[in-house]
Design a protein around this motif. Structure first.
Motif, PDB file in Angstrom:
ATOM      1  N   ARG A  17     -25.972  54.824  93.579  1.00 17.85           N
ATOM      2  CA  ARG A  17     -24.892  55.661  93.063  1.00 17.85           C
ATOM      3  C   ARG A  17     -25.314  56.462  91.849  1.00 17.85           C
ATOM      4  O   ARG A  17     -24.985  57.641  91.732  1.00 17.85           O
ATOM      5  CB  ARG A  17     -23.684  54.782  92.705  1.00 17.85           C
ATOM      6  CG  ARG A  17     -23.062  54.122  93.916  1.00 17.85           C
ATOM      7  CD  ARG A  17     -21.901  53.238  93.533  1.00 17.85           C
ATOM      8  NE  ARG A  17     -21.344  52.598  94.736  1.00 17.85           N
ATOM      9  CZ  ARG A  17     -20.072  52.493  95.015  1.00 17.85           C
ATOM     10  NH1 ARG A  17     -19.174  52.960  94.177  1.00 17.85           N
ATOM     11  NH2 ARG A  17     -19.663  51.913  96.119  1.00 17.85           N
ATOM     12  N   GLU A  18     -26.017  55.832  90.930  1.00 21.48           N
ATOM     13  CA  GLU A  18     -26.401  56.549  89.713  1.00 21.48           C
ATOM     14  C   GLU A  18     -27.349  57.694  90.029  1.00 21.48           C
ATOM     15  O   GLU A  18     -27.251  58.774  89.442  1.00 21.48           O
ATOM     16  CB  GLU A  18     -27.011  55.581  88.704  1.00 21.48           C
ATOM     17  CG  GLU A  18     -25.993  54.618  88.107  1.00 21.48           C
ATOM     18  CD  GLU A  18     -26.561  53.778  86.980  1.00 21.48           C
ATOM     19  OE1 GLU A  18     -27.682  54.092  86.504  1.00 21.48           O
ATOM     20  OE2 GLU A  18     -25.891  52.817  86.567  1.00 21.48           O
ATOM     21  N   THR A  59     -25.295  60.478  91.520  1.00 20.72           N
ATOM     22  CA  THR A  59     -24.496  61.131  90.477  1.00 20.72           C
ATOM     23  C   THR A  59     -25.369  62.031  89.617  1.00 20.72           C
ATOM     24  O   THR A  59     -25.009  63.180  89.326  1.00 20.72           O
ATOM     25  CB  THR A  59     -23.806  60.086  89.592  1.00 20.72           C
ATOM     26  OG1 THR A  59     -23.005  59.227  90.406  1.00 20.72           O
ATOM     27  CG2 THR A  59     -22.934  60.742  88.543  1.00 20.72           C
ATOM     28  N   GLN A  60     -26.528  61.527  89.206  1.00 18.71           N
ATOM     29  CA  GLN A  60     -27.444  62.328  88.404  1.00 18.71           C
ATOM     30  C   GLN A  60     -27.870  63.580  89.164  1.00 18.71           C
ATOM     31  O   GLN A  60     -27.916  64.680  88.596  1.00 18.71           O
ATOM     32  CB  GLN A  60     -28.679  61.509  88.020  1.00 18.71           C
ATOM     33  CG  GLN A  60     -29.663  62.279  87.133  1.00 18.71           C
ATOM     34  CD  GLN A  60     -30.858  61.437  86.705  1.00 18.71           C
ATOM     35  OE1 GLN A  60     -30.886  60.219  86.913  1.00 18.71           O
ATOM     36  NE2 GLN A  60     -31.848  62.078  86.119  1.00 18.71           N
ATOM     37  N   ALA A  75     -21.418  56.015  83.839  1.00 14.32           N
ATOM     38  CA  ALA A  75     -22.484  55.044  84.099  1.00 14.32           C
ATOM     39  C   ALA A  75     -23.860  55.579  83.703  1.00 14.32           C
ATOM     40  O   ALA A  75     -24.806  54.805  83.532  1.00 14.32           O
ATOM     41  CB  ALA A  75     -22.483  54.652  85.574  1.00 14.32           C
ATOM     42  N   LEU A  76     -23.973  56.907  83.530  1.00 18.60           N
ATOM     43  CA  LEU A  76     -25.252  57.505  83.136  1.00 18.60           C
ATOM     44  C   LEU A  76     -25.473  57.472  81.630  1.00 18.60           C
ATOM     45  O   LEU A  76     -26.562  57.801  81.160  1.00 18.60           O
ATOM     46  CB  LEU A  76     -25.332  58.944  83.639  1.00 18.60           C
ATOM     47  CG  LEU A  76     -25.233  59.144  85.150  1.00 18.60           C
ATOM     48  CD1 LEU A  76     -25.290  60.631  85.483  1.00 18.60           C
ATOM     49  CD2 LEU A  76     -26.349  58.399  85.870  1.00 18.60           C
ATOM     50  N   THR A 135     -19.849  59.399  86.098  1.00 18.93           N
ATOM     51  CA  THR A 135     -20.649  60.059  85.057  1.00 18.93           C
ATOM     52  C   THR A 135     -20.852  59.138  83.854  1.00 18.93           C
ATOM     53  O   THR A 135     -21.909  59.171  83.217  1.00 18.93           O
ATOM     54  CB  THR A 135     -19.973  61.367  84.605  1.00 18.93           C
ATOM     55  OG1 THR A 135     -18.647  61.086  84.133  1.00 18.93           O
ATOM     56  CG2 THR A 135     -19.892  62.358  85.754  1.00 18.93           C
TER      57      THR A 135
END
Length: 482
Positions: free
Chosen positions: A360-361, A364-365, A318-319, A316
């Motif tokens: 990955r991002e 996750t988003q 990384a967002l 999270t």
């Protein structure tokens, strides 16, 4: 206030929180727990592991904060709801506890769920509730069913060890499908329908009332006073409401724990079972609450972190801390079925819109957005007149500023984050312990915490997220049809 102790029995850990005379935490310790999943849709836990965890937590407090522990006058209990802990006449546990997120009893739940059950209990009979689990045991493990002396909820088995008393309280009992929720008493009719009687049930008290005293041998073992009062306590979400001081309508909290919860207190009993909103007794006498539940909130991020082998906070983080446009990938967070608004134990999660560039991002988003949309479903299922004007964020997921801003934007409600400190279920349990020990008015103890940060809806992004929410909603019927 006296010094108190809150014991919060979670799915993945037991937490013990010492609270000082000024009402603020002194220290806390946590002991890990494990969940067993022997078959598809099953989720079980060994009740003896709760005792082992509590013993370890109390021993650590005794070693490092013995003086404060020796001054404790009241203990409150909180715990995950709906679990079926089956105890024989000799006090032994007959089988592993069937947990809240276990969906094996979907057929039994459907058979129990009718107009009569909804009228008495104020709720749909969900597969996760306790009563259908007992029908499953009767049908599939008749030799165990025949030996049952008491059916206890998880925290109440811990209470049995602490006090020697089989007692429960209104907020937790309301999630069994055996309680006449409006009358705040066991329903003989619902017990009869599952081939049980009041003799199988623990005695009921309010969450602020005394349920018993700490057993003398335990007091001596852990260096505590004799006669320490054990409060009725609360189910985990009602305890969290006590921790953040919620007792008035149009207020509420957003809990981003393993499951996600949208909780709003109500002064009267206003059930609406057709919406799949839970209507339960509050832990405070004379109050009720409504609650929308999604079964996999922070649990969805935990799942993704295991797959990607990264810590949830790293994923999270990384967002960043502020949101942009919604992503192109849509996630349905139904990893263990879903409650509000679908009441579908068989539905499972899905990613839609994956392409070769998805990383990955983006995943996750999508997970964060999917959980936010599931909480929007909970908000839409509630009555317009009871919509909260503000939500207090609690739970592990509240550590992500990105997620809270996303939630505020998707829900269209300001979300506030309390100042650093422990304002969760363990604190709520300790506050209930203080009420039981002193007889104090709960409103003088259940105060709201200072606000550290406010998250307002990002109005310039609301329309984009409305369109993304519509895509999310369109996926469910297609996946359900499969």
């Amino acid at each position: 206030m006296p010094i108190t102790l809150g014991l919060d029995l979670g799915t993945s850990s037991l937490k013990a929180l010492l609270v000082g005379e000024d009402g603020t935490p002194i220290t806390s310790v946590t002991e890990s727990l494990t969940v067993e999943r022997p078959h598809f849709g099953w989720s079980e836990q060994n009740p003896e592991s709760w005792i082992v965890a509590c013993e370890a937590a109390l021993s650590r407090l005794q070693a490092d904060y013995g003086e404060a522990l020796s001054a404790v006058e009241g203990i409150g209990l909180s715990g995950h709801m709906h679990g079926a802990t089956l105890v024989g006449a000799d006090g032994s546990v007959l089988r592993p506890c069937i947990l809240w997120n276990d969906t094996r009893s979907s057929i039994e739940a459907a058979a129990l769920d009718d107009d009569e059950a909804r009228r008495i209990t104020g709720n749909i009979v969900f597969p996760g509730f306790t009563a259908p689990k007992l029908d499953w045991v009767r049908a599939n493990e008749p030799e165990i069913f025949a030996k049952i002396d008491k059916v206890l909820l998880p925290k109440d088995y811990l209470r049995l060890w602490l006090t020697g008393e089989a007692v429960s309280e209104m907020s937790d009992a309301a999630g069994t499908s055996w309680l006449d929720t409006g009358a705040r008493d066991w329903s003989d009719r619902m017990l009869e329908r599952t081939h049980l009687s009041r003799a199988h049930m623990p005695r009921l008290v309010e969450g602020t009332e005394r349920s018993g005293d700490l057993r003398p041998e335990l007091a001596e073992r852990f260096g505590m006073k004799r006669g320490v009062v054990i409060a009725g306590g609360a189910g985990d979400n009602a305890a969290s409401a006590c921790g953040v001081g919620l007792s008035e309508p149009r207020t509420g909290f957003l809990s981003l724990g393993t499951s996600g919860v949208l909780f709003t207190p109500s002064a009267g009993y206003e059930p609406a079972p057709e919406t799949a909103i839970h209507t339960f007794c509050h832990a405070l006498p004379g109050l009720w609450h409504q609650m929308g539940v999604t079964l996999s909130a922070a649990g969805s991020i935990e799942w993704l972190s295991q797959i990607l082998k990264e810590k949830p906070g790293d994923l999270t983080g990384a967002l960043g801390e502020t949101i942009g446009e919604p992503g192109r990938v849509t996630f349905l967070p139904y990893l263990a079925g879903e409650r509000t608004p679908h009441n579908n134990a068989a539905i499972r999660g899905v990613f839609a819109g994956l392409d070769a560039a998805t990383g990955r991002e983006a995943l996750t988003q999508a997970v964060l957005e999917g959980v936010a949309f599931s909480m929007r479903d909970c908000l839409e299922a509630g009555a317009e007149a009871s919509r909260p004007h503000q939500l207090i964020a609690v739970g592990a997921g509240a550590r992500s500023a990105y997620w809270l801003e996303l939630m505020a934007t998707v829900l269209g409600v300001e979300i506030v984050l309390p100042e650093a400190g422990d304002f969760g279920a363990a604190l709520g349990a300790a506050r209930l312990g203080a009420c039981a020990a002193t007889g104090a008015d709960p409103k003088t103890i259940m105060t709201t915490p200072p606000v550290a940060k406010r998250f307002a809806p990002r109005e310039e992004l609301r329309q984009a997220y409305e369109e993304s929410y519509r895509r999310y909603r369109a996926l469910y019927p297609m996946v359900s049809a499969l």
